[in-house]
Design a protein around this motif. Sequence first.
Motif, PDB file in Angstrom:
ATOM      1  N   MET A   1       0.814  -1.195   0.000  1.00 47.46           N
ATOM      2  CA  MET A   1       0.000   0.000   0.000  1.00 47.46           C
ATOM      3  C   MET A   1       0.858   1.259   0.000  1.00 47.46           C
ATOM      4  SD  MET A   1      -3.047   1.168   0.102  1.00 47.46           S
ATOM      5  CE  MET A   1      -3.958   2.587   0.550  1.00 47.46           C
ATOM      6  N   GLU A   2       1.937   1.270   0.801  1.00 51.97           N
ATOM      7  CA  GLU A   2       2.788   2.439   0.898  1.00 51.97           C
ATOM      8  C   GLU A   2       3.502   2.716  -0.423  1.00 51.97           C
ATOM      9  OE1 GLU A   2       6.546   3.671   3.573  1.00 51.97           O
ATOM     10  OE2 GLU A   2       4.834   2.858   4.640  1.00 51.97           O
ATOM     11  N   ARG A   3       3.865   1.675  -1.136  1.00 49.43           N
ATOM     12  CA  ARG A   3       4.528   1.848  -2.428  1.00 49.43           C
ATOM     13  C   ARG A   3       3.575   2.486  -3.439  1.00 49.43           C
ATOM     14  NH1 ARG A   3       7.036  -2.722  -6.389  1.00 49.43           N
ATOM     15  NH2 ARG A   3       8.148  -1.262  -7.717  1.00 49.43           N
ATOM     16  N   GLY A   4       2.307   2.090  -3.388  1.00 47.30           N
ATOM     17  CA  GLY A   4       1.311   2.668  -4.282  1.00 47.30           C
ATOM     18  C   GLY A   4       1.104   4.152  -4.021  1.00 47.30           C
ATOM     19  N   VAL A   5       1.117   4.532  -2.752  1.00 48.53           N
ATOM     20  CA  VAL A   5       0.973   5.937  -2.390  1.00 48.53           C
ATOM     21  C   VAL A   5       2.185   6.731  -2.877  1.00 48.53           C
ATOM     22  CG1 VAL A   5       0.840   7.544  -0.438  1.00 48.53           C
ATOM     23  CG2 VAL A   5      -0.511   5.457  -0.426  1.00 48.53           C
ATOM     24  N   GLY A   6       3.363   6.158  -2.745  1.00 45.40           N
ATOM     25  CA  GLY A   6       4.582   6.821  -3.215  1.00 45.40           C
ATOM     26  C   GLY A   6       4.568   7.037  -4.717  1.00 45.40           C
ATOM     27  N   ILE A   7       4.134   6.035  -5.447  1.00 51.19           N
ATOM     28  CA  ILE A   7       4.050   6.166  -6.907  1.00 51.19           C
ATOM     29  C   ILE A   7       3.019   7.224  -7.274  1.00 51.19           C
ATOM     30  CG2 ILE A   7       3.364   4.959  -9.021  1.00 51.19           C
ATOM     31  CD1 ILE A   7       4.658   2.436  -7.805  1.00 51.19           C
ATOM     32  N   PHE A   8       1.880   7.221  -6.576  1.00 46.91           N
ATOM     33  CA  PHE A   8       0.850   8.225  -6.838  1.00 46.91           C
ATOM     34  C   PHE A   8       1.376   9.638  -6.580  1.00 46.91           C
ATOM     35  CE2 PHE A   8      -2.459  10.982  -5.051  1.00 46.91           C
ATOM     36  CZ  PHE A   8      -3.256  11.137  -6.176  1.00 46.91           C
ATOM     37  N   LEU A   9       2.106   9.824  -5.465  1.00 48.27           N
ATOM     38  CA  LEU A   9       2.648  11.143  -5.150  1.00 48.27           C
ATOM     39  C   LEU A   9       3.659  11.598  -6.191  1.00 48.27           C
ATOM     40  CD1 LEU A   9       2.991  10.952  -1.280  1.00 48.27           C
ATOM     41  CD2 LEU A   9       1.479  12.432  -2.596  1.00 48.27           C
ATOM     42  N   CYS A  10       4.516  10.674  -6.638  1.00 52.57           N
ATOM     43  CA  CYS A  10       5.486  11.033  -7.672  1.00 52.57           C
ATOM     44  C   CYS A  10       4.775  11.439  -8.956  1.00 52.57           C
ATOM     45  CB  CYS A  10       6.441   9.870  -7.944  1.00 52.57           C
ATOM     46  SG  CYS A  10       7.697   9.652  -6.677  1.00 52.57           S
ATOM     47  N   LEU A  11       3.758  10.684  -9.336  1.00 55.40           N
ATOM     48  CA  LEU A  11       3.002  11.026 -10.543  1.00 55.40           C
ATOM     49  C   LEU A  11       2.272  12.362 -10.382  1.00 55.40           C
ATOM     50  CD1 LEU A  11       1.554   7.573 -11.635  1.00 55.40           C
ATOM     51  CD2 LEU A  11       3.351   8.899 -12.754  1.00 55.40           C
ATOM     52  N   LEU A  12       1.746  12.612  -9.199  1.00 57.53           N
ATOM     53  CA  LEU A  12       1.074  13.878  -8.937  1.00 57.53           C
ATOM     54  C   LEU A  12       2.043  15.048  -9.063  1.00 57.53           C
ATOM     55  CD1 LEU A  12      -1.461  15.444  -7.927  1.00 57.53           C
ATOM     56  CD2 LEU A  12      -0.552  15.104  -5.617  1.00 57.53           C
ATOM     57  N   LEU A  13       3.218  14.915  -8.455  1.00 62.39           N
ATOM     58  CA  LEU A  13       4.218  15.982  -8.518  1.00 62.39           C
ATOM     59  C   LEU A  13       4.679  16.232  -9.946  1.00 62.39           C
ATOM     60  CD1 LEU A  13       6.314  15.049  -5.383  1.00 62.39           C
ATOM     61  CD2 LEU A  13       4.854  17.047  -5.668  1.00 62.39           C
ATOM     62  N   VAL A  14       4.951  15.156 -10.675  1.00 53.91           N
ATOM     63  CA  VAL A  14       5.400  15.297 -12.058  1.00 53.91           C
ATOM     64  C   VAL A  14       4.304  15.937 -12.906  1.00 53.91           C
ATOM     65  CG1 VAL A  14       6.033  13.996 -14.128  1.00 53.91           C
ATOM     66  CG2 VAL A  14       7.121  13.473 -11.955  1.00 53.91           C
ATOM     67  N   THR A  15       3.061  15.516 -12.697  1.00 57.47           N
ATOM     68  CA  THR A  15       1.948  16.085 -13.450  1.00 57.47           C
ATOM     69  C   THR A  15       1.786  17.571 -13.165  1.00 57.47           C
ATOM     70  OG1 THR A  15       0.812  13.947 -13.399  1.00 57.47           O
ATOM     71  CG2 THR A  15      -0.526  15.882 -13.899  1.00 57.47           C
ATOM     72  N   MET A  16       1.902  17.952 -11.895  1.00 55.02           N
ATOM     73  CA  MET A  16       1.777  19.368 -11.537  1.00 55.02           C
ATOM     74  C   MET A  16       2.899  20.197 -12.148  1.00 55.02           C
ATOM     75  SD  MET A  16       0.564  19.081  -7.583  1.00 55.02           S
ATOM     76  CE  MET A  16       0.457  20.835  -7.312  1.00 55.02           C
ATOM     77  N   ASP A  17       4.137  19.702 -12.056  1.00 52.83           N
ATOM     78  CA  ASP A  17       5.269  20.450 -12.600  1.00 52.83           C
ATOM     79  C   ASP A  17       5.218  20.511 -14.130  1.00 52.83           C
ATOM     80  OD1 ASP A  17       6.635  21.433 -10.379  1.00 52.83           O
ATOM     81  OD2 ASP A  17       7.660  19.537 -10.035  1.00 52.83           O
ATOM     82  N   ILE A  18       4.858  19.428 -14.770  1.00 52.40           N
ATOM     83  CA  ILE A  18       4.763  19.443 -16.234  1.00 52.40           C
ATOM     84  C   ILE A  18       3.636  20.372 -16.675  1.00 52.40           C
ATOM     85  CG2 ILE A  18       4.125  18.025 -18.240  1.00 52.40           C
ATOM     86  CD1 ILE A  18       5.853  15.816 -17.064  1.00 52.40           C
ATOM     87  N   SER A  19       2.520  20.349 -15.962  1.00 51.97           N
ATOM     88  CA  SER A  19       1.420  21.268 -16.285  1.00 51.97           C
ATOM     89  C   SER A  19       1.866  22.716 -16.118  1.00 51.97           C
ATOM     90  CB  SER A  19       0.214  20.992 -15.392  1.00 51.97           C
ATOM     91  OG  SER A  19      -0.270  19.695 -15.600  1.00 51.97           O
ATOM     92  N   ALA A  20       2.596  22.993 -15.056  1.00 50.43           N
ATOM     93  CA  ALA A  20       3.107  24.348 -14.842  1.00 50.43           C
ATOM     94  C   ALA A  20       4.069  24.748 -15.954  1.00 50.43           C
ATOM     95  CB  ALA A  20       3.803  24.442 -13.484  1.00 50.43           C
ATOM     96  N   GLY A  21       4.918  23.822 -16.377  1.00 45.92           N
ATOM     97  CA  GLY A  21       5.843  24.111 -17.464  1.00 45.92           C
ATOM     98  C   GLY A  21       5.132  24.402 -18.769  1.00 45.92           C
ATOM     99  N   ILE A  22       4.132  23.599 -19.086  1.00 41.27           N
ATOM    100  CA  ILE A  22       3.364  23.811 -20.316  1.00 41.27           C
ATOM    101  C   ILE A  22       2.614  25.142 -20.246  1.00 41.27           C
ATOM    102  CG2 ILE A  22       1.402  22.947 -21.654  1.00 41.27           C
ATOM    103  CD1 ILE A  22       2.425  20.099 -20.953  1.00 41.27           C
ATOM    104  N   LEU A  23       2.038  25.450 -19.090  1.00 45.49           N
ATOM    105  CA  LEU A  23       1.340  26.736 -18.939  1.00 45.49           C
ATOM    106  C   LEU A  23       2.295  27.916 -19.093  1.00 45.49           C
ATOM    107  CD1 LEU A  23      -1.090  25.951 -15.988  1.00 45.49           C
ATOM    108  CD2 LEU A  23      -1.699  26.371 -18.373  1.00 45.49           C
ATOM    109  N   GLY A  24       3.506  27.797 -18.571  1.00 46.07           N
ATOM    110  CA  GLY A  24       4.498  28.863 -18.725  1.00 46.07           C
ATOM    111  C   GLY A  24       4.882  29.084 -20.173  1.00 46.07           C
ATOM    112  N   ILE A  25       5.068  27.997 -20.904  1.00 49.09           N
ATOM    113  CA  ILE A  25       5.419  28.105 -22.321  1.00 49.09           C
ATOM    114  C   ILE A  25       4.236  28.655 -23.116  1.00 49.09           C
ATOM    115  CG2 ILE A  25       6.027  26.751 -24.372  1.00 49.09           C
ATOM    116  CD1 ILE A  25       7.696  24.968 -22.427  1.00 49.09           C
ATOM    117  N   GLU A  26       3.031  28.217 -22.791  1.00 48.25           N
ATOM    118  CA  GLU A  26       1.835  28.755 -23.460  1.00 48.25           C
ATOM    119  C   GLU A  26       1.660  30.246 -23.154  1.00 48.25           C
ATOM    120  OE1 GLU A  26      -0.485  27.458 -25.603  1.00 48.25           O
ATOM    121  OE2 GLU A  26       0.830  25.718 -25.768  1.00 48.25           O
TER     122      GLU A  26
END
Length: 158
Positions: free
Chosen positions: A1-26
């Motif tokens: 269960m803890e590994r799944g939460v860690g993977i989810f958090l990493c994906l959440l962080l990457v998604t937020m940062d990539i979204s921020a990067g795309i918004l900055g370029i746009e």
Amino acid sequence: MERGVGIFLCLLLVTMDISAGILGIEAEIAQNKVKHLRLWIFECKDPSHKAFMLGLAAAVLLALAHVIVNLVGGFNCLCSQQEADKASPNRQLSMACLILTWVVLAVGLSMLVIGTSSNNKSNGSCGFTHHHFLSTGGILCFVHALFSVVYYVSATAS
């Protein structure tokens, strides 16, 4: 269960940062679409409301991602050089990445805020050219994602 939460958090962080990067370029693209007049190093341009909103969203997402990574990564501190020398390689890596995420946040957020604030005026502005602040801030969001994931993984592994 803890590994799944860690993977989810990493994906959440990457998604937020990539979204921020795309918004900055746009935002940079939207800013370049407004009318401007350039004479050597001086430039007069109208502000872009769309660039302002996209830049603001990018800055908020970057800051939120940074807060999340610091909360979930724990509060590790190497207060002296002796502690740093005795620390495990994972802990040293996590501290290096933590410092780098703060540096990237400071530079990237500053670039996004400068680029965004130049589009927050009610009428046009004239002055020195300020090119690529928003896109550079957007690119630094991608770098922030990289260091954030490495920090989180190394902090939870140590």
